[in-house]
Design an enzyme around this catalytic site. Structure first.
Site, PDB file in Angstrom:
ATOM      1  N   ARG A   1     140.403  41.884  32.812  1.00 19.07           N
ATOM      2  CA  ARG A   1     139.159  42.661  32.806  1.00 19.07           C
ATOM      3  C   ARG A   1     139.467  44.177  32.842  1.00 19.07           C
ATOM      4  O   ARG A   1     140.298  44.664  33.603  1.00 19.07           O
ATOM      5  CB  ARG A   1     138.328  42.283  34.023  1.00 19.07           C
ATOM      6  CG  ARG A   1     136.970  43.000  34.106  1.00 19.07           C
ATOM      7  CD  ARG A   1     137.013  44.159  35.053  1.00 19.07           C
ATOM      8  NE  ARG A   1     135.695  44.748  35.283  1.00 19.07           N
ATOM      9  CZ  ARG A   1     135.511  45.925  35.874  1.00 19.07           C
ATOM     10  NH1 ARG A   1     136.535  46.625  36.291  1.00 19.07           N
ATOM     11  NH2 ARG A   1     134.296  46.403  36.061  1.00 19.07           N
ATOM     12  N   VAL A   2     138.769  44.901  31.994  1.00 20.09           N
ATOM     13  CA  VAL A   2     138.859  46.363  31.980  1.00 20.09           C
ATOM     14  C   VAL A   2     137.466  46.904  32.268  1.00 20.09           C
ATOM     15  O   VAL A   2     136.481  46.402  31.732  1.00 20.09           O
ATOM     16  CB  VAL A   2     139.363  46.856  30.601  1.00 20.09           C
ATOM     17  CG1 VAL A   2     139.208  48.361  30.461  1.00 20.09           C
ATOM     18  CG2 VAL A   2     140.825  46.446  30.391  1.00 20.09           C
ATOM     19  N   GLY A   3     137.399  47.902  33.117  1.00 23.31           N
ATOM     20  CA  GLY A   3     136.095  48.451  33.490  1.00 23.31           C
ATOM     21  C   GLY A   3     135.732  49.684  32.681  1.00 23.31           C
ATOM     22  O   GLY A   3     136.279  49.928  31.597  1.00 23.31           O
ATOM     23  N   ASP A   4     134.826  50.463  33.237  1.00 26.24           N
ATOM     24  CA  ASP A   4     134.360  51.672  32.554  1.00 26.24           C
ATOM     25  C   ASP A   4     135.338  52.835  32.663  1.00 26.24           C
ATOM     26  O   ASP A   4     135.322  53.749  31.842  1.00 26.24           O
ATOM     27  CB  ASP A   4     133.023  52.118  33.164  1.00 26.24           C
ATOM     28  CG  ASP A   4     133.170  52.413  34.660  1.00 26.24           C
ATOM     29  OD1 ASP A   4     133.788  51.581  35.372  1.00 26.24           O
ATOM     30  OD2 ASP A   4     132.694  53.459  35.122  1.00 26.24           O
TER      31      ASP A   4
ATOM     32  N   THR B   1     141.316  54.077  38.881  1.00 25.86           N
ATOM     33  CA  THR B   1     140.837  52.961  39.693  1.00 25.86           C
ATOM     34  C   THR B   1     141.706  51.713  39.541  1.00 25.86           C
ATOM     35  O   THR B   1     142.396  51.562  38.528  1.00 25.86           O
ATOM     36  CB  THR B   1     139.396  52.581  39.262  1.00 25.86           C
ATOM     37  OG1 THR B   1     138.843  51.642  40.173  1.00 25.86           O
ATOM     38  CG2 THR B   1     139.355  51.969  37.871  1.00 25.86           C
TER      39      THR B   1
ATOM     40  N   GLY C   1     131.425  48.726  36.655  1.00 19.00           N
ATOM     41  CA  GLY C   1     131.698  49.324  35.351  1.00 19.00           C
ATOM     42  C   GLY C   1     130.925  48.709  34.207  1.00 19.00           C
ATOM     43  O   GLY C   1     130.598  49.387  33.234  1.00 19.00           O
TER      44      GLY C   1
ATOM     45  N   THR D   1     131.042  55.836  39.116  1.00 18.47           N
ATOM     46  CA  THR D   1     131.714  54.879  39.988  1.00 18.47           C
ATOM     47  C   THR D   1     130.766  53.697  40.157  1.00 18.47           C
ATOM     48  O   THR D   1     129.565  53.832  39.939  1.00 18.47           O
ATOM     49  CB  THR D   1     132.058  55.511  41.348  1.00 18.47           C
ATOM     50  OG1 THR D   1     132.718  54.538  42.163  1.00 18.47           O
ATOM     51  CG2 THR D   1     130.825  55.998  42.080  1.00 18.47           C
ATOM     52  N   GLY D   2     131.323  52.560  40.528  1.00 14.92           N
ATOM     53  CA  GLY D   2     130.465  51.393  40.708  1.00 14.92           C
ATOM     54  C   GLY D   2     130.807  50.306  39.709  1.00 14.92           C
ATOM     55  O   GLY D   2     131.899  50.282  39.142  1.00 14.92           O
TER      56      GLY D   2
ATOM     57  N   THR E   1     136.437  53.676  43.162  1.00 11.48           N
ATOM     58  CA  THR E   1     137.118  54.583  42.228  1.00 11.48           C
ATOM     59  C   THR E   1     137.015  56.071  42.567  1.00 11.48           C
ATOM     60  O   THR E   1     135.972  56.508  43.034  1.00 11.48           O
ATOM     61  CB  THR E   1     136.401  54.395  40.868  1.00 11.48           C
ATOM     62  OG1 THR E   1     136.515  53.051  40.507  1.00 11.48           O
ATOM     63  CG2 THR E   1     136.917  55.315  39.794  1.00 11.48           C
TER      64      THR E   1
ATOM     65  N   SER F   1     141.258  50.884  46.449  1.00  9.51           N
ATOM     66  CA  SER F   1     140.521  50.797  45.189  1.00  9.51           C
ATOM     67  C   SER F   1     141.134  51.633  44.072  1.00  9.51           C
ATOM     68  O   SER F   1     140.608  51.668  42.968  1.00  9.51           O
ATOM     69  CB  SER F   1     139.074  51.240  45.399  1.00  9.51           C
ATOM     70  OG  SER F   1     139.062  52.569  45.829  1.00  9.51           O
TER      71      SER F   1
HETATM   72  C1  SD4 Z   1     135.214  49.468  37.563  1.00 10.34           C
HETATM   73  N1  SD4 Z   1     133.963  51.469  37.937  1.00 10.34           N
HETATM   74  O1  SD4 Z   1     136.327  49.019  37.322  1.00 10.34           O
HETATM   75  C2  SD4 Z   1     135.112  50.734  38.360  1.00 10.34           C
HETATM   76  C3  SD4 Z   1     135.118  50.393  39.796  1.00 10.34           C
HETATM   77  C4  SD4 Z   1     134.504  51.436  40.644  1.00 10.34           C
HETATM   78  O2  SD4 Z   1     133.595  52.122  42.557  1.00 10.34           O
HETATM   79  O3  SD4 Z   1     134.138  52.481  40.259  1.00 10.34           O
HETATM   80  N2  SD4 Z   1     134.252  51.230  41.843  1.00 10.34           N
HETATM   81  O4  SD4 Z   1     134.180  48.910  37.212  1.00 10.34           O
END
Ligand code: SD4
Length: 319
Positions: free
Chosen positions: A209-212, A199, A235, A232-233, A181, A78
């Site tokens: 795609r771009v996350g948080d 991450t 985003g 984490t999680g 992450t 990850s």
């Molecule tokens: C995301 N927050 O790209 C990241 C992924 C992540 O635990 O944190 N996973 O959305």
């Protein structure tokens, strides 16, 4: 109430909670290095960070070096090398870093570079910008001496092939499913705080795609007067609520790190509903060394290095 008195009274009610954690009531922890990181890969990362902190290194150096351990670990699917790819089979990385002065750097949608966190740090230190993305981020990394390499390991390629065969296109991710992450918050001997987040993002995400994680205030945030927070999680849920910034601001208003993390998770649950399958977890570190954590679902863990002990803890679920 006369207008002038009313204004005075409202200014007071507004001002006092806003200052609660920034003032002398919360004493800064010094001489007792602390690192808190997301998930079980936080343990080896914390180990490296703690060594730097005990040798008198800065929180910034500590978080960068710590998360680089996870980035280099090919078994971890990850983060960095060996990260799960997007739908096109391409590993794309997001990372951000922030120091105790409020400086920040980040990279998004970066490909073929194993240590995005170090590129993010150089964006912070060597440019006037905060964030570089995609091809431009890659060009910058190469100019800074980073070498391109293939980040798609056999293990992750096999997983992607299998996912394609099952035609398992899904736009929501279940608890602890295909994402974990590393976000790391550290406090050095001087009591200064820094944060890093890195991450490969959600597995099999749409290309582009771009996350948080690279968004300052979403994936992580530091205000040295108050503390730091990281996420984490999924985003998308963190971005929509400015998650890490929210946690720090709630601490500024006088909530404890734990209350702040709980409130940030509650806001997501309020928006998403109690049936949400998506996972989000927060960690927080206040300047006095007190920590907080919360997550929507069970399964989230954090690694805490404190008082020379490095241990993994389970976070109770909200749902
Ligand atoms: C995301 N927050 O790209 C990241 C992924 C992540 O635990 O944190 N996973 O959305």
């Amino acid at each position: 109430m006369k207008r002038r008195n009313f204004l005075k009274a409202s200014a007071l009610t507004l001002a006092s909670p806003l200052l609660a954690s920034g003032d002398q009531k919360v004493k800064r922890n010094t001489q007792n290095p602390i690192v808190i990181s997301t998930w079980n890969h936080g343990i080896p990362a914390n180990e490296v960070s703690a060594e730097i902190l005990h040798a008198g290194g800065s929180a910034l150096d500590a978080v960068e070096a710590g998360v680089r351990v996870t980035e280099a670990d090919a078994q971890n699917q990850s983060v960095g090398l060996g990260g799960r790819p997007d739908r096109k089979g391409i590993v794309t990385l997001d990372a951000s870093i922030m120091d105790s002065q409020g400086n920040a750097g980040s990279v998004a949608f970066l490909q073929n570079i194993k240590h995005p966190i170090s590129v993010a740090r150089l964006v912070m230190e060597k440019t006037d910008h905060v964030m570089l993305a995609g091809q431009g981020a890659l060009e910058f990394a190469k100019e800074q001496g980073f070498e391109e390499e293939n980040l798609l390991t056999e293990q992750s390629a096999v997983g992607w092939e299998e996912w394609k065969r099952n035609n398992n296109i899904k736009d929501t991710w279940g608890p602890n499913d295909d994402h974990d992450t590393i976000t790391s918050l550290a406090q050095d001997k001087n009591g200064n705080i820094a944060a890093a987040c890195t991450t490969s993002g959600l597995a099999y995400k749409l290309h582009g795609r771009v996350g948080d994680s690279p968004i300052i205030g979403a994936g992580m945030f530091v205000d040295n007067e108050i503390g730091a927070a990281g996420a984490t999680g999924v985003g998308e849920l963190v971005m929509r609520t400015c998650g890490s910034f929210l946690v720090v601001e709630l601490m500024r208003q006088g909530l404890s790190p734990m209350e702040a993390c709980n409130e940030a998770v509650e806001r997501i649950i309020k928006k998403e509903g109690k049936n949400t399958k998506s996972q989000v977890g927060y960690i927080a570190l206040r300047k006095d060394g007190e920590i907080g954590y919360a997550s929507i679902h069970k399964g989230f863990q954090y690694a805490l290095y404190k008082n020379k002990k490095n241990k993994l803890y389970d976070v109770p679920s909200k749902l």
